[in-house]
Design a protein around this motif. Structure first.
Motif, PDB file in Angstrom:
ATOM      1  N   TRP A 166      -6.487  -1.353  -1.275  1.00 47.91           N
ATOM      2  CA  TRP A 166      -7.388  -0.534  -0.522  1.00 47.91           C
ATOM      3  C   TRP A 166      -8.775  -1.240   0.014  1.00 47.91           C
ATOM      4  O   TRP A 166      -9.455  -0.621   0.998  1.00 47.91           O
ATOM      5  CB  TRP A 166      -7.588   0.747  -1.479  1.00 47.91           C
ATOM      6  N   THR A 167      -9.110  -2.217  -0.777  1.00 49.78           N
ATOM      7  CA  THR A 167     -10.389  -3.021  -0.310  1.00 49.78           C
ATOM      8  C   THR A 167     -10.152  -3.735   0.857  1.00 49.78           C
ATOM      9  O   THR A 167     -10.819  -3.726   1.761  1.00 49.78           O
ATOM     10  CB  THR A 167     -10.864  -3.653  -1.302  1.00 49.78           C
ATOM     11  N   MET A 227      -7.881  -2.857   3.092  1.00 52.86           N
ATOM     12  CA  MET A 227      -8.111  -1.809   4.446  1.00 52.86           C
ATOM     13  C   MET A 227      -9.501  -1.632   4.823  1.00 52.86           C
ATOM     14  O   MET A 227      -9.706  -1.401   5.938  1.00 52.86           O
ATOM     15  CB  MET A 227      -7.465  -0.628   3.805  1.00 52.86           C
ATOM     16  N   ALA A 229      -7.816   3.304   3.612  1.00 54.30           N
ATOM     17  CA  ALA A 229      -8.560   2.888   2.297  1.00 54.30           C
ATOM     18  C   ALA A 229      -9.006   4.225   1.781  1.00 54.30           C
ATOM     19  O   ALA A 229      -8.948   3.809   0.495  1.00 54.30           O
ATOM     20  CB  ALA A 229      -9.963   2.188   3.207  1.00 54.30           C
ATOM     21  N   VAL A 263      -2.282   9.687   4.624  1.00 48.18           N
ATOM     22  CA  VAL A 263      -1.698   8.356   4.775  1.00 48.18           C
ATOM     23  C   VAL A 263      -0.837   8.262   6.159  1.00 48.18           C
ATOM     24  O   VAL A 263      -0.834   7.251   6.690  1.00 48.18           O
ATOM     25  CB  VAL A 263      -1.173   7.745   3.500  1.00 48.18           C
ATOM     26  N   ALA A 322       0.966  -1.192  -0.089  1.00 45.24           N
ATOM     27  CA  ALA A 322       0.060   0.108   0.117  1.00 45.24           C
ATOM     28  C   ALA A 322       0.790   1.128  -0.078  1.00 45.24           C
ATOM     29  O   ALA A 322       0.799   2.239  -0.756  1.00 45.24           O
ATOM     30  CB  ALA A 322      -0.941   0.084   1.436  1.00 45.24           C
ATOM     31  N   HIS A 360      -7.109   7.160   1.707  1.00 40.07           N
ATOM     32  CA  HIS A 360      -5.867   7.408   0.852  1.00 40.07           C
ATOM     33  C   HIS A 360      -5.480   8.480  -0.165  1.00 40.07           C
ATOM     34  O   HIS A 360      -5.265   8.473  -1.232  1.00 40.07           O
ATOM     35  CB  HIS A 360      -4.962   5.978   0.318  1.00 40.07           C
TER      36      HIS A 360
END
Length: 399
Positions: free
Chosen positions: A372-373, A375, A302, A310, A249, A304
């Motif tokens: 991201w999903t 997260m 998620a 972040v 990430a 960001h």
């Protein structure tokens, strides 16, 4: 019963059959020795998160499959934690800790030499046994020697924080220069040093007279304890659906700051460790606040929207997650003060089972959607944990 009285009852129950508690500087030394073992084991467990792209490339597997290096360790731990006290009900706990550190040494050797992912996972299974056993016994051992539950719990969480502050970012840097196998060679040396410290500085610690399967069955009958264990599992699942992929990430957002942000996660972890110890007298607040802060970190990750966000998310993430072990360990010991070893074993089981499931689910999400999903999935789980702990009353079992 006041919080101080609850703490005293835990200490007395754990240590009343042993030598008088260590005091002053000796108690701190014992706590630090145990924390060192925790740091080495936790560092070994999560180093793959710092070298995941390198490990995946070398073994010719996807990053999602490489994340199984964390899941395999946790699965073995989930199986080991609730059973090891039954397998070793009367063994001297100092000898058990030495045996577990020796097992971790063997694990790191196997991983450093593994030519394929299946062989690497076999080594990681041994590490899972070592971690689960060490965590299950260390709290009781430390309290038996020192009579200070808050000191031992804080020390163990401090070991975790040091491992994340130093281990993951350092593994990331060293992996780029000496390779991920070289990182495990360093872990081999650190594990040997920890073994020597435990062998030299810890006295013999007899098992609790009631340790074994009967104590575990009685703990399992405590519905309030089991509800808390379920919340612990949710919080840990939320973290580990995302944590093995933290470097992936960060590289996607700001490649030049990956190491700095991993250190920031660890510094947040140290703050969380200290906050968890500070909240030992307000545990109902502490166990709810920890996953709530973790929720904030994962939700921001998620989204960001920027490097600044972040960075804030990473600090909140580290703070919230590292509050969870210290607050929940004290929480389970106060809910079940007469069966501390079994209560802590169940806490460890919840963590390790959730790490396994989290890493597997997170890997599938990363491979089929995006990091991201993963997260976001973690954020939902931690939200449920925060709400759950907010409604569970902290009432020690009387019998």
């Amino acid at each position: 019963m006041t919080c101080s009285e609850q703490t005293s009852s835990v200490a007395v129950d754990t240590a009343d059959h042993k030598q008088p508690p260590a005091t002053g500087g000796r108690a701190v030394v014992i706590a630090l020795v145990l924390a060192t073992g925790t740091a080495v084991l936790v560092g070994a467990e999560f180093v793959p998160a710092g070298v995941l792209p390198l490990l995946a490339g070398d073994l010719h597997v996807t990053e999602g499959r490489a994340g199984l290096a964390v899941a395999a360790t946790a699965l073995a731990g989930a199986i080991t934690a609730p059973t090891i006290s039954s397998v070793l009900p009367r063994a001297d706990r100092r000898r058990v800790l030495l045996g577990l550190l020796a097992l971790a040494f063997v694990s790191n050797v196997l991983v450093a030499l593994a030519p394929t992912l299946p062989l690497l996972l076999a080594g990681r299974v041994l590490l899972g046994v070592a971690i689960a056993g060490y965590w299950s016994f260390t709290f009781g051992v430390g309290v038996a020697i020192t009579g200070r539950p808050a000191l031992i719990s804080t020390a163990m969480s401090l070991g975790t924080s040091v491992a994340t502050i130093v281990g993951v970012p350092l593994a990331s840097v060293l992996g780029d220069s000496i390779g991920w196998r070289g990182v495990f060679v360093i872990l081999i040396a650190a594990t040997a040093a920890s073994w020597l410290a435990v062998a030299r500085l810890l006295p013999p610690v007899p098992a609790h007279p009631g340790a074994g399967s009967v104590m575990m069955r009685q703990a399992l009958g405590n519905r309030r304890l089991m509800a808390g264990v379920a919340m612990i599992a949710l919080a840990a699942f939320g973290n580990f659906a995302a944590y093995p992929y933290i470097r992936v990430a960060l590289q996607a957002v700001t490649p030049s700051l990956v190491t700095v942000l991993l250190v920031a996660w660890g510094i947040g972890g140290l703050a969380g460790n200290l906050a968890g110890g500070w909240l030992s007298s307000r545990l109902r607040l502490g166990v709810a606040l920890a996953p709530a802060i973790l929720l904030v970190g994962l939700a921001l990750m998620a989204l960001h929207p920027s490097t600044v966000v972040v960075a804030l998310a990473v600090v909140a993430w580290g703070t919230g997650f590292n509050m969870v072990p210290v607050t929940t360990q004290l929480w389970v010991s106060r809910v079940e003060p007469k069966r501390v070893e079994s209560a802590v074993s169940l806490q460890v089981t919840a963590f390790q089972a959730a790490i396994t499931l989290g890493a597997v689910v997170g890997g599938l999400v990363v491979d089929h959607r995006d990091v991201w999903t993963a997260m976001a999935v973690g954020a939902v789980a931690t939200a449920l944990a925060a709400v759950g702990f907010a409604v569970i009353r902290l009432v020690p079992r009387a019998d």
